[in-house]
Write an enzyme that holds these catalytic residues in place. Structure first.
Site, PDB file in Angstrom:
ATOM      1  N   ARG A   1     -21.068 -19.079 -33.387  1.00  0.00           N
ATOM      2  CA  ARG A   1     -22.413 -19.207 -34.053  1.00  0.00           C
ATOM      3  C   ARG A   1     -22.580 -20.676 -34.961  1.00  0.00           C
ATOM      4  O   ARG A   1     -23.435 -21.241 -35.133  1.00  0.00           O
ATOM      5  CB  ARG A   1     -22.983 -18.013 -34.848  1.00  0.00           C
ATOM      6  CG  ARG A   1     -24.207 -18.244 -35.534  1.00  0.00           C
ATOM      7  CD  ARG A   1     -24.463 -16.915 -36.386  1.00  0.00           C
ATOM      8  NE  ARG A   1     -25.764 -16.631 -37.103  1.00  0.00           N
ATOM      9  CZ  ARG A   1     -25.986 -17.257 -38.379  1.00  0.00           C
ATOM     10  NH1 ARG A   1     -24.904 -17.810 -39.156  1.00  0.00           N
ATOM     11  NH2 ARG A   1     -27.144 -17.159 -38.846  1.00  0.00           N
TER      12      ARG A   1
ATOM     13  N   HIS B   1     -13.523  14.972  -2.545  1.00  0.00           N
ATOM     14  CA  HIS B   1     -14.643  15.661  -2.862  1.00  0.00           C
ATOM     15  C   HIS B   1     -15.558  15.877  -1.371  1.00  0.00           C
ATOM     16  O   HIS B   1     -16.207  14.909  -1.228  1.00  0.00           O
ATOM     17  CB  HIS B   1     -15.538  14.545  -3.672  1.00  0.00           C
ATOM     18  CG  HIS B   1     -14.816  14.374  -4.870  1.00  0.00           C
ATOM     19  ND1 HIS B   1     -13.884  13.483  -5.147  1.00  0.00           N
ATOM     20  CD2 HIS B   1     -15.033  14.612  -6.421  1.00  0.00           C
ATOM     21  CE1 HIS B   1     -13.325  13.340  -6.378  1.00  0.00           C
ATOM     22  NE2 HIS B   1     -14.020  13.997  -7.015  1.00  0.00           N
TER      23      HIS B   1
ATOM     24  N   GLY C   1     -17.709   4.574  -8.575  1.00  0.00           N
ATOM     25  CA  GLY C   1     -16.720   5.724  -8.983  1.00  0.00           C
ATOM     26  C   GLY C   1     -17.402   5.837 -10.188  1.00  0.00           C
ATOM     27  O   GLY C   1     -17.574   7.175 -10.554  1.00  0.00           O
TER      28      GLY C   1
ATOM     29  N   ILE D   1     -25.388  20.876  -9.140  1.00  0.00           N
ATOM     30  CA  ILE D   1     -24.014  21.124  -9.243  1.00  0.00           C
ATOM     31  C   ILE D   1     -23.235  19.879 -10.003  1.00  0.00           C
ATOM     32  O   ILE D   1     -23.381  18.829  -9.365  1.00  0.00           O
ATOM     33  CB  ILE D   1     -23.401  21.775  -7.973  1.00  0.00           C
ATOM     34  CG1 ILE D   1     -23.990  23.045  -7.320  1.00  0.00           C
ATOM     35  CG2 ILE D   1     -22.021  22.088  -8.283  1.00  0.00           C
ATOM     36  CD1 ILE D   1     -23.837  24.200  -8.571  1.00  0.00           C
TER      37      ILE D   1
ATOM     38  N   GLU E   1     -27.643  -3.705 -22.276  1.00  0.00           N
ATOM     39  CA  GLU E   1     -26.261  -4.359 -22.061  1.00  0.00           C
ATOM     40  C   GLU E   1     -25.365  -3.939 -20.940  1.00  0.00           C
ATOM     41  O   GLU E   1     -25.058  -4.568 -20.049  1.00  0.00           O
ATOM     42  CB  GLU E   1     -25.344  -4.388 -23.311  1.00  0.00           C
ATOM     43  CG  GLU E   1     -25.741  -5.250 -24.292  1.00  0.00           C
ATOM     44  CD  GLU E   1     -26.616  -4.477 -25.478  1.00  0.00           C
ATOM     45  OE1 GLU E   1     -26.994  -5.081 -26.302  1.00  0.00           O
ATOM     46  OE2 GLU E   1     -26.949  -3.271 -25.014  1.00  0.00           O
TER      47      GLU E   1
ATOM     48  N   SER F   1     -31.071 -16.381 -29.381  1.00  0.00           N
ATOM     49  CA  SER F   1     -29.764 -16.578 -30.143  1.00  0.00           C
ATOM     50  C   SER F   1     -28.385 -16.870 -29.424  1.00  0.00           C
ATOM     51  O   SER F   1     -27.692 -17.609 -29.970  1.00  0.00           O
ATOM     52  CB  SER F   1     -29.683 -15.138 -30.866  1.00  0.00           C
ATOM     53  OG  SER F   1     -28.790 -15.318 -32.069  1.00  0.00           O
TER      54      SER F   1
ATOM     55  N   HIS G   1     -16.880  20.670  -5.235  1.00  0.00           N
ATOM     56  CA  HIS G   1     -17.289  19.470  -5.600  1.00  0.00           C
ATOM     57  C   HIS G   1     -15.888  18.486  -5.660  1.00  0.00           C
ATOM     58  O   HIS G   1     -15.994  17.702  -4.865  1.00  0.00           O
ATOM     59  CB  HIS G   1     -17.676  19.206  -7.270  1.00  0.00           C
ATOM     60  CG  HIS G   1     -17.889  18.105  -7.789  1.00  0.00           C
ATOM     61  ND1 HIS G   1     -18.906  17.251  -7.676  1.00  0.00           N
ATOM     62  CD2 HIS G   1     -16.880  17.399  -8.336  1.00  0.00           C
ATOM     63  CE1 HIS G   1     -18.601  16.119  -8.081  1.00  0.00           C
ATOM     64  NE2 HIS G   1     -17.418  16.242  -8.686  1.00  0.00           N
TER      65      HIS G   1
ATOM     66  N   ARG H   1     -22.215 -22.102 -28.873  1.00  0.00           N
ATOM     67  CA  ARG H   1     -23.373 -21.737 -28.035  1.00  0.00           C
ATOM     68  C   ARG H   1     -24.443 -22.419 -27.806  1.00  0.00           C
ATOM     69  O   ARG H   1     -25.119 -22.321 -26.730  1.00  0.00           O
ATOM     70  CB  ARG H   1     -24.000 -20.281 -28.940  1.00  0.00           C
ATOM     71  CG  ARG H   1     -24.533 -20.935 -30.276  1.00  0.00           C
ATOM     72  CD  ARG H   1     -25.575 -19.693 -30.915  1.00  0.00           C
ATOM     73  NE  ARG H   1     -25.917 -20.142 -32.293  1.00  0.00           N
ATOM     74  CZ  ARG H   1     -26.853 -19.559 -32.975  1.00  0.00           C
ATOM     75  NH1 ARG H   1     -27.358 -18.371 -32.438  1.00  0.00           N
ATOM     76  NH2 ARG H   1     -27.370 -20.068 -34.168  1.00  0.00           N
TER      77      ARG H   1
ATOM     78  N   ASN I   1     -28.510  18.411  -5.841  1.00  0.00           N
ATOM     79  CA  ASN I   1     -27.943  19.694  -5.445  1.00  0.00           C
ATOM     80  C   ASN I   1     -27.526  20.670  -6.856  1.00  0.00           C
ATOM     81  O   ASN I   1     -27.098  21.700  -6.413  1.00  0.00           O
ATOM     82  CB  ASN I   1     -26.529  19.451  -5.053  1.00  0.00           C
ATOM     83  CG  ASN I   1     -25.642  18.663  -5.646  1.00  0.00           C
ATOM     84  OD1 ASN I   1     -25.294  18.934  -6.705  1.00  0.00           O
ATOM     85  ND2 ASN I   1     -24.849  17.747  -4.884  1.00  0.00           N
TER      86      ASN I   1
ATOM     87  N   GLY J   1     -24.882  13.487 -11.692  1.00  0.00           N
ATOM     88  CA  GLY J   1     -24.124  12.686 -12.733  1.00  0.00           C
ATOM     89  C   GLY J   1     -24.442  11.254 -13.028  1.00  0.00           C
ATOM     90  O   GLY J   1     -24.571  10.880 -14.063  1.00  0.00           O
TER      91      GLY J   1
ATOM     92  N   HIS K   1     -21.084  -6.469 -36.452  1.00  0.00           N
ATOM     93  CA  HIS K   1     -21.573  -7.475 -35.624  1.00  0.00           C
ATOM     94  C   HIS K   1     -20.306  -8.331 -35.253  1.00  0.00           C
ATOM     95  O   HIS K   1     -20.280  -9.462 -34.648  1.00  0.00           O
ATOM     96  CB  HIS K   1     -22.856  -8.293 -36.136  1.00  0.00           C
ATOM     97  CG  HIS K   1     -24.102  -7.571 -35.777  1.00  0.00           C
ATOM     98  ND1 HIS K   1     -23.937  -6.199 -36.129  1.00  0.00           N
ATOM     99  CD2 HIS K   1     -25.079  -7.884 -35.108  1.00  0.00           C
ATOM    100  CE1 HIS K   1     -25.231  -5.983 -35.931  1.00  0.00           C
ATOM    101  NE2 HIS K   1     -25.912  -6.755 -35.259  1.00  0.00           N
TER     102      HIS K   1
END
Length: 734
Positions: free
Chosen positions: A591, A96, A185, A258, A481, A454, A333, A427, A256, A227, A544
């Site tokens: 849980r 690139h 990347g 593009i 997340e 939780s 590019h 947990r 730019n 991007g 879930h």
């Protein structure tokens, strides 16, 4: 003696890195170390100025932003960067070139005039950090490292760009090329890594700096593109950076217009400036990023003057600047210019040099960074030595974070349990481990994506890391997340002794898998605390309830996937996770309440799979029952039923497949003897992959559909995750 100690600190980091990157010993001198007499005089003057600085005071930002030489050498340096990128991409016939050609001016000013680093020790603690979030433009970074005198990127490395075994891969890889801070990347992750790096600096500065001793003081710089801006993760991370007031984070937006598909007008027309202002950033626009060197310098100066918020410097550039026929188009590019266009670009920019040639005056100009970098690190070592004498306790903690050497006996803080200990959800047992570790491991910090109550991840002895309280260790990520995972990667890669953890429901790893994969690839030892690990969470239902997740992470290289069954196994998982600094660990936690099982142990977890009960002899049980997590109890209960019927049964906990794979063949056969084909596995998840454990004749009990909404006991019954199912499967062998 104190100065010797601080010198040893830097040498230990360098030795650690050399051992990791292999035994390839390259000359400590840069490939262009010969400077002209006038250059040597400039270098000597520069060194005199450096030595005159007070050791504990950083040079004012304005001192680094005045032009240090005439415009002609700057132009030539910028074009050197461009043509090193053009030549490398052309030789590889892949890459690139557009971004390096457009971003060369801002990158030159950063690396040549602004940033503080030591090319001969890329791991010096107090260096400024740079992240190329738009990692596809990595030849920009390789060219800069080459010019600055890093031994990791010599001329032969530039010529082997994107080739097998080279130190210049197709995207920046921190584990491959010293001088690269993070692996980038996948667009947007780099800016989030930068937020993590800046968070680490702010946190450590708040904890360890004193009014008379500033030993943590560095900036994080990022270049990101359109991007990166489009990817949602960048907004998640930028939102947190603004909230936290990360004043030493300065991001350059390569504006730019593009992308691969063409002009960004086809899909990206928002006002980025106003969005970042709304996120709490200071925003500056450099309208001429192609030749406006003084505009760039002024923007950096302004950014450094704003200390209470991060800064976005939008730099409007021309992608592929200098290419007569391809500049400002998508065709520059992601592909080599081609022989004719390379020649046209050389003519257009007046570049008479051969491919990969660095002009002598450019070499001389850049060669000063080696002695200057050595002086910067020496000054810091002296500062740290004085700090160590005056503040020995704080210095010891900071050393632990810098070197990654854990305090002696830290593992003794982990709780242990007996079968008589009260049962509990893993947990909750995890929270006991987290709080025990935070008391003895100086670099331990982390938080949850709005689920701390939780996930049970709150560190009770500490407050929240916030703009006004950056010394605290509870990180509040909000419902972000993906950003959370990538920020933790940046924290982990800032210093070997920073050990971040982050948490959400196991099923929501789907939102952060990209960051978790980069954790594994970039050897960032993040600890992922994932609760609500199966249909055992009950009524919330299949949205879930993770089913395929365990199998997917077991397939991910350089990842430890733990599913502990009780307190001892949870503590054992944390013991491994803390020590594995180059491998991320995922803990899938329940849980529902589980008993403390006989036979489990911290030591057993270190083997990955181990026997918790066995009434056979001669390593020849009638059947082997294998379980993980909440289903290990079911396997143990089924074994008792079978034993009452006269059968010899071995029960095996397979808490971490990856650790078991690392064991010797003799150990593996002591747990799973090849002559015993009667094997049954049980796990409330997909059976995919279990054939590796139970063999071609074995049986696997699991869930190969989505879950359902109902109380957990009913779900286990309806899906056949029961003692009776295990007993019936075992009896099919007799």
């Amino acid at each position: 003696m104190a100065s010797t100690s601080s010198l040893a600190l830097s040498q230990a980091l360098l030795a650690r890195a050399i051992s990791h990157h292999g035994s390839d010993q390259r000359s400590s001198l840069p490939s262009f170390s010969r400077a002209s007499a006038s250059s040597r005089r400039r270098n000597a003057a520069s060194m005199t100025k450096l030595r005159s600085l007070r050791p504990l005071v950083r040079a004012a930002a304005v001192d680094t932003l005045e032009p240090t030489t005439d415009a002609s050498i700057v132009d030539k340096s910028v074009n050197t960067i461009r043509f090193l990128a053009i030549d490398a991409v052309e030789k590889a016939k892949s890459g690139h070139p557009g971004l390096p050609m457009g971003c060369a001016p801002m990158a030159h000013i950063l690396y040549d005039e602004v940033m503080r680093y030591n090319p001969k020790n890329p791991y010096w603690f107090n260096r400024d950090r740079f992240v190329l979030s738009a990692g596809h433009g990595c030849m920009l970074l390789y060219a800069l490292l080459h010019l600055a005198g890093y031994d990791s990127v010599l001329e032969e490395d530039l010529k082997s760009f994107r080739q097998w075994g080279s130190k210049t891969p197709g995207h920046p890889e921190n584990f491959e090329t010293p001088g690269i801070e993070v692996t980038t990347g996948p667009l947007g992750q780099g800016i989030a890594n930068g937020v993590g790096l800046a968070l680490a600096e702010k946190h450590l500065a708040a904890r360890f700096n004193k009014p008379d001793a500033e030993v943590v003081d560095h900036y994080t710089y990022v270049i990101l593109g359109d991007g990166c801006q489009m990817e949602g993760i960048s907004n998640e991370a930028a939102s947190l950076a603004g909230h936290w007031g990360l004043g030493k984070l300065i991001a350059f937006y390569d504006d730019n217009h593009i992308s691969i598909d063409g002009d960004t007008e086809i899909a990206f027309t928002e006002n980025v400036d106003q969005r970042f202002e709304a996120l709490g950033w200071h925003v500056i626009w450099v309208k001429n990023g192609n030749t406006g060197y003084d505009e760039i310098r002024a923007a950096i100066k302004e950014a450094k003057a704003v200390t209470d918020k991060p800064t976005l410097i939008k730099v409007t550039t021309t992608i592929g600047y200098g290419s007569p026929n391809k500049a400002n188009s998508y065709s520059v590019h992601g592909a080599a210019l081609g022989e004719k266009e390379v020649e046209a670009t050389r003519n257009n920019l007046g570049w008479p040099y051969e491919p990969f040639q660095v002009p002598e005056d450019v070499k001389s100009h850049w060669s000063r960074h080696t002695p200057e970098g050595t002086a910067l690190e020496s000054n810091w070592n002296a500062s740290f030595a004085a700090y160590e004498k005056k503040y020995p306790e704080e210095a010891a903690e900071l050393k632990s974070i810098i070197t990654g050497e854990l305090p002696a006996g830290w593992e003794k803080a982990l709780p242990t349990y007996t079968p008589e200990s009260p049962g509990d959800a893993t947990r909750n047992l995890s929270q006991q481990c987290l709080n025990a570790l935070a008391k003895v491991v100086p670099g331990f910090l982390g938080g949850s994506a709005d689920l701390a109550s939780s996930n049970m991840t709150l560190l009770k002895a500490f407050g929240d890391f916030q703009k006004a309280t950056p010394e605290e260790r509870n990180l509040r990520f909000g419902v972000r997340e993906h950003g959370m995972g990538a920020i933790c990667n940046g924290i982990a890669l800032h210093s070997p002794g920073l050990i971040p953890y982050c948490a959400t429901f196991f099923v929501f790893t789907d939102y952060m898998r990209g960051a978790m994969r980069i954790s594994a690839l970039s050897e960032a030892g993040v600890i992922y605390v994932m609760t609500h690990d199966s249909i055992g969470l009950g009524e919330d239902g299949p949205t879930h309830q993770p089913v395929e997740h365990l199998a997917s992470f077991r397939a991910m290289p350089n990842t430890l996937m733990f599913r502990p069954a009780d307190g001892n196994e949870t503590a054992g998982a944390y013991k491994i996770a803390v020590t594995k600094r180059k491998t991320p660990s995922i803990l899938a936690l329940s849980r529902q309440k589980l008993p403390q099982l006989p036979g489990t142990s911290i030591e057993g977890v270190e083997k990955g799979g181990y026997t918790i009960s066995d009434n056979s002899s001669g390593n020849k049980p009638d059947v082997i029952l294998v379980g993980t997590g909440s289903e290990l109890e079911i396997a143990a209960q089924a074994a008792e039923v079978l034993r009452k019927e006269g059968k010899t049964v071995r029960v095996v906990s397979f808490v971490c497949w990856e650790l078991f794979d690392e064991q010797t063949d003799a150990y593996k056969e002591s747990v799973l003897p090849p002559d015993v084909s009667a094997r049954v596995s049980i796990e409330a998840a997909s059976t995919f992959g279990w054939g590796k454990i139970v063999g071609g004749k074995g049986k696997s009990i699991g869930i190969n559909s989505f879950g359902a909404s109902a109380p957990a006991p009913l779900l286990y019954k309806e899906f056949g995750i029961t003692i009776e199912a295990v007993v019936d499967a075992a009896k099919s062998f007799f």
